[in-house]
Design an enzyme around this catalytic site. Structure first.
Site, short mmCIF file in Angstrom:
data_model
loop_
_atom_site.label_atom_id
_atom_site.label_comp_id
_atom_site.label_asym_id
_atom_site.label_seq_id
_atom_site.Cartn_x
_atom_site.Cartn_y
_atom_site.Cartn_z
CG HIS A 44 -26.29 -3.32 18.39
ND1 HIS A 44 -27.23 -4.43 18.37
CD2 HIS A 44 -25.40 -3.63 17.21
CE1 HIS A 44 -27.18 -4.85 17.07
NE2 HIS A 44 -26.21 -4.48 16.51
CG ASP A 66 -28.27 -3.23 22.88
OD1 ASP A 66 -29.42 -3.08 22.27
OD2 ASP A 66 -27.62 -4.14 21.87
CG HIS A 87 -26.43 -11.78 6.56
ND1 HIS A 87 -25.65 -10.97 7.29
CD2 HIS A 87 -27.62 -11.56 6.92
CE1 HIS A 87 -26.27 -10.18 8.28
NE2 HIS A 87 -27.71 -10.61 8.04
CG ASP A 103 -33.02 -12.20 11.56
OD1 ASP A 103 -31.92 -12.69 10.81
OD2 ASP A 103 -33.20 -10.86 11.70
#
Ligand code: XLS
Ligand code: MG
Length: 343
Positions: free
Chosen positions: A50, A53, A214, A251
Site C-alpha cells: 500500500h 506501507d 471476495h 482471509d
C-alpha cells in the site's frame, strides 16, 4: 523448492497483529525491516505494497521526499532479493474518505483520493513496478438512496481515465469485492470490473485481480472468475485465500476450508499458464489465536498448498477425464477428482 515457474507475493498486512472488530491486537507489530527478511525465508519473491506501507503518514511528505523515501524502500527490496509487485492507494482509512473516495458525495474527498492515487503511482515508479491495484473498499453505500449509482459509476470511470492519463506506462488492476466494509459495493465481481475497464480510454491497460474470498462472498466460484478473466487476457494478479461461507471476510489460508475449490483455482490458473502473466499473491491472515513467533505459518501453508495443488493438477489423468466427460459419466468424474485429492 520446485515452484513450477510461479512467483509468489504477499503484502506487509499479511503479517498482522490479530485485532478483529471485537477485540484488540494479540501480537506485537512486526517492523517492515523484519518482515522484509521473512519473504525469502518463506519462499516468496515479491511484495505487494500500500502507498502508506512505503511512506507512513503519506500526506506529510513533499513530492521529492516521497520519491526519495520510495527509492530507499526500493534499495531495501534489492538488498532482500525482492521486487515490488504492485502499489495500491489505501483510500478507506482517511477521515476525508469516510463515505467513499472516488465516489464520495464530497468533492474534497474525491480530490484527495485522486491526488493520493497519483502519489501511489509516483511510488510505484520508484519501486519499478507498472502495476497499481484498486480495491474499491468504501465505493458503495449502506443506503441505495445515499449515492447516485450512475453518477458513481461515471466517477469511477473518470478516475480510471485520469490515472491512466497521468502515467502512460501504468497498468491498473481492479480488485472487486461485493461487500464489507460497505453493505453493497459498486464493483462487486470480476465481470463488473472488466466492463468498467473496457469503457476507459486505455482498456488495454486495465485488468483485474481475483481474490478467492471476495468471489465466494459474491456467491461465485473463484475458478470460474479466474477463467473468465483469463479468457480475455485480463487476470494480472490474484489474492488466493479461503473463506468459510457467506460471512465476514476471513482471509484463511489457501485450501484450508475447501480443498476441491482450491484445487480448481490452481488447475485453471495452471491450464491458462498464469505463471507467464502474473504473480501468485496470497492474501491470508494468521488466526487471531496464533502466537506471535508462529504467525507466518499461514503464508508457509498457503504457498505449499498452492504448489501441491499444481502438482495434482498436472498429474491428473486427462485422457480419463476426457473419456468420462464424453460419456457424461459425471459421477465417475466426481470420483476421479476426489480420489486424486486424497491420494
Ligand atoms: C483486500 C486487499 C487490499 C488490496 C489492496 O482484500 O487485500 O488490501 O489488495 O488494496
Ligand atoms: Mg485482497
Amino acid at each position: 523448492m520446485e515452484k513450477f515457474g510461479y512467483r509468489f507475493s504477499f503484502g506487509p498486512w499479511n503479517i498482522h497483529e490479530g485485532a478483529d472488530p471485537f477485540g484488540p491486537a494479540t501480537r506485537p507489530t512486526v517492523a517492515w525491516a523484519q518482515k522484509s527478511q521473512t519473504y525469502r525465508e518463506l519462499g516468496f519473491d515479491a511484495v505487494q505494497f500500500h502507498d502508506d506501507d512505503v511512506a507512513p503518514d503519506i500526506d506529510m511528505w513533499l513530492p521529492a521526499q516521497l520519491r526519495a523515501r520510495a527509492r530507499a524502500v526500493k534499495q531495501q527490496l534489492v538488498d532482500a532479493g525482492l521486487v515490488a509487485e504492485f502499489v495500491a492507494p489505501r483510500l478507506w482509512e482517511h477521515p476525508l474518505t469516510i463515505d467513499g473516495a472516488y465516489t464520495s458525495n464530497d468533492p474534497k474527498a474525491r480530490a484527495y483520493a485522486l491526488e493520493r492515487s497519483k502519489k501511489a503511482i509516483d511510488i510505484a515508479n520508484e519501486l519499478d513496478t507498472d502495476l497499481m491495484v484498486l480495491w474499491l473498499a468504501r465505493e458503495g453505500t449502506y443506503l441505495r438512496e445515499a449515492k447516485d449509482v450512475t453518477r458513481a459509476t461515471n466517477q469511477l470511470l473518470e478516475t480510471l481515465d485520469a490515472l491512466l492519463a497521468y502515467d502512460a506506462r501504468l497498468r491498473i488492476v481492479i480488485e472487486p469485492k461485493p461487500n464489507e466494509p460497505m453493505d453493497l459495493a459498486y464493483i462487486p465481481t470480476i465481470g463488473h470490473a472488466l466492463a468498467l475497464g473496457m469503457q476507459t480510454a486505455a482498456p488495454q491497460r486495465v485488468g483485474v485481480l481475483m481474490e478467492s474470498a471476495h468471489a465466494i462472498l459474491a456467491g461465485l466460484d473463484p475458478s470460474d472468475e479466474i477463467g473468465y478473466a483469463m479468457t480475455f487476457g485480463k487476470l494480472w494478479s490474484v489474492h488466493l485465500n479461503d473463506q468459510n461461507g457467506l460471512k465476514y471476510d476471513q482471509d484463511r489460508s489457501f485450501g484450508a476450508i475447501d480443498l476441491r475449490r482450491a484445487f480448481n483455482q490452481a488447475r485453471v490458473l495452471d491450464e491458462n499458464k498464469f505463471y507467464n502473466v502474473g504473480m501468485v499473491g496470497l492474501d491470508v491472515k494468521a488466526l487471531r489465536t496464533q502466537p506471535a513467533e508462529l504467525a507466518t505459518k499461514h503464508l508457509r501453508n498457503s504457498l505449499a498448498m498452492f504448489l501441491k495443488l499444481i502438482a495434482l493438477a498436472r498429474s491428473l489423468d486427462r485422457a480419463k477425464l476426457q473419456a468420462l466427460v464424453a460419456a457424461r459419466d459425471y459421477e465417475e468424474l466426481d470420483w476421479l477428482i476426489l480420489e486424486h485429492l486424497v491420494k
